[in-house]
Scaffold this motif. Structure first.
Motif, PDB file in Angstrom:
ATOM      1  N   ALA A 269      -3.473 -10.641   0.030  1.00  0.00           N
ATOM      2  CA  ALA A 269      -4.209 -11.721  -0.630  1.00  0.00           C
ATOM      3  C   ALA A 269      -3.316 -12.478  -1.615  1.00  0.00           C
ATOM      4  O   ALA A 269      -3.418 -13.701  -1.759  1.00  0.00           O
ATOM      5  CB  ALA A 269      -5.432 -11.164  -1.352  1.00  0.00           C
ATOM      6  N   LEU A 270      -2.425 -11.745  -2.267  1.00  0.00           N
ATOM      7  CA  LEU A 270      -1.523 -12.367  -3.234  1.00  0.00           C
ATOM      8  C   LEU A 270      -0.425 -13.176  -2.556  1.00  0.00           C
ATOM      9  O   LEU A 270       0.024 -14.192  -3.091  1.00  0.00           O
ATOM     10  CB  LEU A 270      -0.871 -11.287  -4.097  1.00  0.00           C
ATOM     11  N   THR A 271       0.029 -12.722  -1.389  1.00  0.00           N
ATOM     12  CA  THR A 271       1.187 -13.210  -0.631  1.00  0.00           C
ATOM     13  C   THR A 271       2.481 -12.651  -1.243  1.00  0.00           C
ATOM     14  O   THR A 271       2.566 -12.394  -2.453  1.00  0.00           O
ATOM     15  CB  THR A 271       1.289 -14.747  -0.541  1.00  0.00           C
ATOM     16  N   LEU A 272       3.474 -12.469  -0.412  1.00  0.00           N
ATOM     17  CA  LEU A 272       4.735 -11.869  -0.854  1.00  0.00           C
ATOM     18  C   LEU A 272       5.460 -12.678  -1.931  1.00  0.00           C
ATOM     19  O   LEU A 272       6.053 -12.091  -2.847  1.00  0.00           O
ATOM     20  CB  LEU A 272       5.658 -11.628   0.343  1.00  0.00           C
ATOM     21  N   PRO A 273       5.466 -14.010  -1.882  1.00  0.00           N
ATOM     22  CA  PRO A 273       6.150 -14.739  -2.953  1.00  0.00           C
ATOM     23  C   PRO A 273       5.611 -14.411  -4.345  1.00  0.00           C
ATOM     24  O   PRO A 273       6.359 -14.439  -5.321  1.00  0.00           O
ATOM     25  CB  PRO A 273       5.895 -16.209  -2.589  1.00  0.00           C
ATOM     26  N   VAL A 274       4.322 -14.101  -4.432  1.00  0.00           N
ATOM     27  CA  VAL A 274       3.720 -13.767  -5.732  1.00  0.00           C
ATOM     28  C   VAL A 274       3.874 -12.285  -6.039  1.00  0.00           C
ATOM     29  O   VAL A 274       4.137 -11.890  -7.178  1.00  0.00           O
ATOM     30  CB  VAL A 274       2.218 -14.153  -5.747  1.00  0.00           C
ATOM     31  N   ALA A 275       3.704 -11.420  -5.024  1.00  0.00           N
ATOM     32  CA  ALA A 275       3.655  -9.970  -5.257  1.00  0.00           C
ATOM     33  C   ALA A 275       5.010  -9.290  -5.136  1.00  0.00           C
ATOM     34  O   ALA A 275       5.131  -8.112  -5.511  1.00  0.00           O
ATOM     35  CB  ALA A 275       2.680  -9.332  -4.267  1.00  0.00           C
ATOM     36  N   GLN A 276       6.030  -9.973  -4.628  1.00  0.00           N
ATOM     37  CA  GLN A 276       7.315  -9.318  -4.363  1.00  0.00           C
ATOM     38  C   GLN A 276       7.844  -8.580  -5.592  1.00  0.00           C
ATOM     39  O   GLN A 276       7.738  -9.035  -6.721  1.00  0.00           O
ATOM     40  CB  GLN A 276       8.350 -10.340  -3.889  1.00  0.00           C
ATOM     41  N   GLY A 277       8.397  -7.387  -5.338  1.00  0.00           N
ATOM     42  CA  GLY A 277       8.971  -6.584  -6.408  1.00  0.00           C
ATOM     43  C   GLY A 277       7.989  -5.662  -7.096  1.00  0.00           C
ATOM     44  O   GLY A 277       8.397  -4.755  -7.835  1.00  0.00           O
ATOM     45  N   LEU A 278       6.681  -5.865  -6.877  1.00  0.00           N
ATOM     46  CA  LEU A 278       5.671  -5.034  -7.519  1.00  0.00           C
ATOM     47  C   LEU A 278       5.808  -3.591  -7.034  1.00  0.00           C
ATOM     48  O   LEU A 278       5.936  -3.324  -5.844  1.00  0.00           O
ATOM     49  CB  LEU A 278       4.278  -5.566  -7.172  1.00  0.00           C
ATOM     50  N   VAL A 279       5.803  -2.650  -7.968  1.00  0.00           N
ATOM     51  CA  VAL A 279       5.864  -1.225  -7.647  1.00  0.00           C
ATOM     52  C   VAL A 279       4.457  -0.653  -7.739  1.00  0.00           C
ATOM     53  O   VAL A 279       3.716  -0.939  -8.688  1.00  0.00           O
ATOM     54  CB  VAL A 279       6.813  -0.485  -8.612  1.00  0.00           C
ATOM     55  N   LEU A 280       4.076   0.150  -6.759  1.00  0.00           N
ATOM     56  CA  LEU A 280       2.699   0.673  -6.715  1.00  0.00           C
ATOM     57  C   LEU A 280       2.652   1.996  -5.969  1.00  0.00           C
ATOM     58  O   LEU A 280       3.600   2.390  -5.282  1.00  0.00           O
ATOM     59  CB  LEU A 280       1.782  -0.347  -6.027  1.00  0.00           C
ATOM     60  N   SER A 281       1.517   2.687  -6.105  1.00  0.00           N
ATOM     61  CA  SER A 281       1.312   3.973  -5.447  1.00  0.00           C
ATOM     62  C   SER A 281       0.201   3.848  -4.416  1.00  0.00           C
ATOM     63  O   SER A 281      -0.826   3.228  -4.667  1.00  0.00           O
ATOM     64  CB  SER A 281       0.881   5.048  -6.463  1.00  0.00           C
ATOM     65  N   GLU A 282       0.415   4.443  -3.260  1.00  0.00           N
ATOM     66  CA  GLU A 282      -0.645   4.576  -2.260  1.00  0.00           C
ATOM     67  C   GLU A 282      -0.469   5.922  -1.567  1.00  0.00           C
ATOM     68  O   GLU A 282       0.603   6.543  -1.632  1.00  0.00           O
ATOM     69  CB  GLU A 282      -0.591   3.444  -1.226  1.00  0.00           C
ATOM     70  N   SER A 283      -1.513   6.364  -0.879  1.00  0.00           N
ATOM     71  CA  SER A 283      -1.423   7.615  -0.126  1.00  0.00           C
ATOM     72  C   SER A 283      -1.447   7.370   1.377  1.00  0.00           C
ATOM     73  O   SER A 283      -1.518   8.310   2.165  1.00  0.00           O
ATOM     74  CB  SER A 283      -2.566   8.556  -0.520  1.00  0.00           C
ATOM     75  N   PHE A 284      -1.365   6.077   1.781  1.00  0.00           N
ATOM     76  CA  PHE A 284      -1.323   5.729   3.199  1.00  0.00           C
ATOM     77  C   PHE A 284      -0.689   4.350   3.336  1.00  0.00           C
ATOM     78  O   PHE A 284      -0.895   3.480   2.496  1.00  0.00           O
ATOM     79  CB  PHE A 284      -2.744   5.694   3.785  1.00  0.00           C
ATOM     80  N   TYR A 285       0.081   4.194   4.394  1.00  0.00           N
ATOM     81  CA  TYR A 285       0.602   2.872   4.762  1.00  0.00           C
ATOM     82  C   TYR A 285       0.678   2.823   6.276  1.00  0.00           C
ATOM     83  O   TYR A 285       1.148   3.766   6.918  1.00  0.00           O
ATOM     84  CB  TYR A 285       1.973   2.621   4.137  1.00  0.00           C
ATOM     85  N   TRP A 286       0.242   1.751   6.843  1.00  0.00           N
ATOM     86  CA  TRP A 286       0.093   1.663   8.292  1.00  0.00           C
ATOM     87  C   TRP A 286       1.403   1.842   9.056  1.00  0.00           C
ATOM     88  O   TRP A 286       1.424   2.303  10.196  1.00  0.00           O
ATOM     89  CB  TRP A 286      -0.533   0.311   8.667  1.00  0.00           C
ATOM     90  N   ASP A 287       2.525   1.521   8.416  1.00  0.00           N
ATOM     91  CA  ASP A 287       3.813   1.478   9.112  1.00  0.00           C
ATOM     92  C   ASP A 287       4.726   2.644   8.734  1.00  0.00           C
ATOM     93  O   ASP A 287       5.942   2.541   8.841  1.00  0.00           O
ATOM     94  CB  ASP A 287       4.510   0.150   8.798  1.00  0.00           C
ATOM     95  N   LEU A 288       4.154   3.771   8.349  1.00  0.00           N
ATOM     96  CA  LEU A 288       4.973   4.913   7.949  1.00  0.00           C
ATOM     97  C   LEU A 288       5.645   5.587   9.139  1.00  0.00           C
ATOM     98  O   LEU A 288       6.792   6.033   9.058  1.00  0.00           O
ATOM     99  CB  LEU A 288       4.115   5.957   7.212  1.00  0.00           C
ATOM    100  N   ASN A 289       4.935   5.701  10.263  1.00  0.00           N
ATOM    101  CA  ASN A 289       5.471   6.425  11.423  1.00  0.00           C
ATOM    102  C   ASN A 289       4.687   6.027  12.680  1.00  0.00           C
ATOM    103  O   ASN A 289       3.753   5.207  12.610  1.00  0.00           O
ATOM    104  CB  ASN A 289       5.392   7.946  11.193  1.00  0.00           C
ATOM    105  N   ASP A 290       5.039   6.626  13.803  1.00  0.00           N
ATOM    106  CA  ASP A 290       4.381   6.281  15.069  1.00  0.00           C
ATOM    107  C   ASP A 290       2.892   6.597  15.037  1.00  0.00           C
ATOM    108  O   ASP A 290       2.075   5.860  15.600  1.00  0.00           O
ATOM    109  CB  ASP A 290       5.032   7.038  16.225  1.00  0.00           C
ATOM    110  N   GLU A 291       2.524   7.697  14.384  1.00  0.00           N
ATOM    111  CA  GLU A 291       1.116   8.095  14.329  1.00  0.00           C
ATOM    112  C   GLU A 291       0.283   7.108  13.523  1.00  0.00           C
ATOM    113  O   GLU A 291      -0.820   6.720  13.937  1.00  0.00           O
ATOM    114  CB  GLU A 291       0.980   9.498  13.737  1.00  0.00           C
TER     115      GLU A 291
END
Length: 408
Positions: A269-291
């Motif tokens: 929603a922010l877009t990368l030009p606005v959010a780039q460099g932001l450090v954050l924590s998550e417990s899931f990301y869609w592109d971590l591995n094949d599964e």
């Protein structure tokens, strides 16, 4: 006369056949297995509406993965919008448990609602698996024998993100904080981390939920001269604060923003030009591995939206619950919770996770940094992994939570 008697006899026989058919139908209906009803409740509208879209579809995937049935019973899903109102959430939970026969509720974003539903669930002896609220009190003073906190909490967010920012030189902080239980808890936890790491907290300002204009709050933060402005909020509040901070030139002026609860959908929603460099924590990301990529493909066939740890959390909590019901051979809440604690949690989100006695799910957390437009290869390619933090380091030690279930 004879024809009249024959007609009467035929009528009696017909009535008897009808009654027999009705009786057989009633017996068959009585013998048919009753559905196992589970439910997802969240703020599907309002400030967190964008974050929670797709939770019903994630729950459907979990039901599909057990074949649609447990113990020979079809699984039915109910859903409702609590509108981020504790009284509404509590009323829905009470009806679900008392009238609709719901055996498990998941989702439950917004800490004030989650704490209200937790009280109802405890009163009824039923299961609530919280995936959306942040308050660490859910495994502290408000812990429950039939409750769990599945994804993140304020302790983990503060320690994973806060520690990383302080170590990277962000040793003076000012907080913009959502004025309710979650925001206060997140600010308190992060302040403790900052101070313990040798940093300073220069001040804070509270803002109402669903704030549209952050200008006065950002001016106070800017005036503090703090190196880091900590955003102890979530959803559209975080998105609006970051957008307006960009308009004020706060980052260009040398201050940093720390989003203490940011989701993949927020970054898009922010877009990368606005959010780039932001450090954050998550417990899931869609592109971590094949599964994770394969699961995301299934998910997006149902809901064409990038999944976040919220949607993955609903999937994970539902799947583990259904497996535990099957293993326990019953839907009795205490028996099911015992199995959920006994069985390791293994799914697309969690590997060898454990449901602790206080209800805390222990799993790895990830520290990400938002990519720059130049680094990104597609609109969904938004994170680079900075660190993987083991669960026993990310979450609060059992002894420090003051959960009444844990004896000293």
């Amino acid at each position: 006369m004879k024809s009249t008697n024959v007609a009467r006899l035929a009528g009696v026989l017909a009535a008897g056949v009808s009654l027999t058919v009705l009786g057989l139908g009633a017996i068959a209906q009585a013998q048919a297995p009753q559905p196992l009803r589970i439910a997802v409740m969240d703020g599907f509208s309002g400030v967190y509406g964008d974050l929670t879209q797709g939770e019903v579809e994630a729950m459907q995937l979990a039901v599909e993965d057990v074949g649609g049935k447990v113990l020979g019973r079809p699984v039915e899903i109910l859903s409702a919008d609590h509108q981020t109102k504790p009284d509404v959430g509590a009323a829905i939970a009470r009806k679900w448990y008392d009238v609709d026969g719901v055996k498990m509720i998941t989702g439950l974003g917004t800490s004030s609602v989650a704490l209200a539903v937790r009280k109802v669930s405890q009163e009824k002896g039923q299961i609530d698996l919280n995936t959306g609220a942040g308050s660490a009190d859910l495994t502290g003073p408000a812990c429950s024998a039939t409750g769990a906190h599945w994804v993140y909490d304020t302790y983990a967010l503060a320690h994973v993100t806060g520690s990383a920012v302080v170590k990277d030189g962000g040793d003076s902080w000012f907080f913009l904080t959502a004025d309710y239980a979650f925001g206060k808890s997140l600010e308190d936890e992060t302040s403790s981390v900052v101070k313990a790491s040798g940093g300073k907290v220069l001040g804070d300002v509270k803002h109402p939920l669903s704030t549209q204009d952050f200008s006065s709050y950002l001016l106070q933060a800017q005036g503090s001269k703090a190196k880091v402005i900590g955003l102890a909020n979530a959803g559209m509040d975080t998105v609006n604060a970051i957008k307006q901070a960009a308009e004020f030139g706060i980052v260009k002026g040398g201050q940093r923003l720390a989003g203490l609860l940011v989701f993949a959908t927020d970054v898009q929603a922010l877009t990368l030009p606005v959010a780039q460099g932001l450090v954050l924590s998550e417990s899931f990301y869609w592109d971590l591995n094949d599964e994770t990529r394969a699961w995301t493909k299934r998910y997006r066939a149902k809901k064409d939206k990038l999944p976040s740890m919220l949607t993955a959390g609903v999937y994970s909590s539902t799947l583990h619950y259904l497996k535990a019901v099957q293993a326990a051979g019953t839907d009795d809440p205490k028996a099911v919770m015992a199995k959920m604690r006994e069985m390791p949690i293994n799914d697309v989100m969690t590997k060898n996770g454990k449901l602790r006695e206080d209800g805390r799910v222990i799993r790895d957390m990830y520290l990400f940094q938002v990519k720059s437009p130049a680094e990104s290869k597609s609109k969904d390619d938004i994170y680079k992994l900075v660190a993987t933090v083991p669960g026993d380091q990310a979450y609060r030690p059992l002894k420090d939570g003051h959960c009444p279930l844990i004896k000293d």
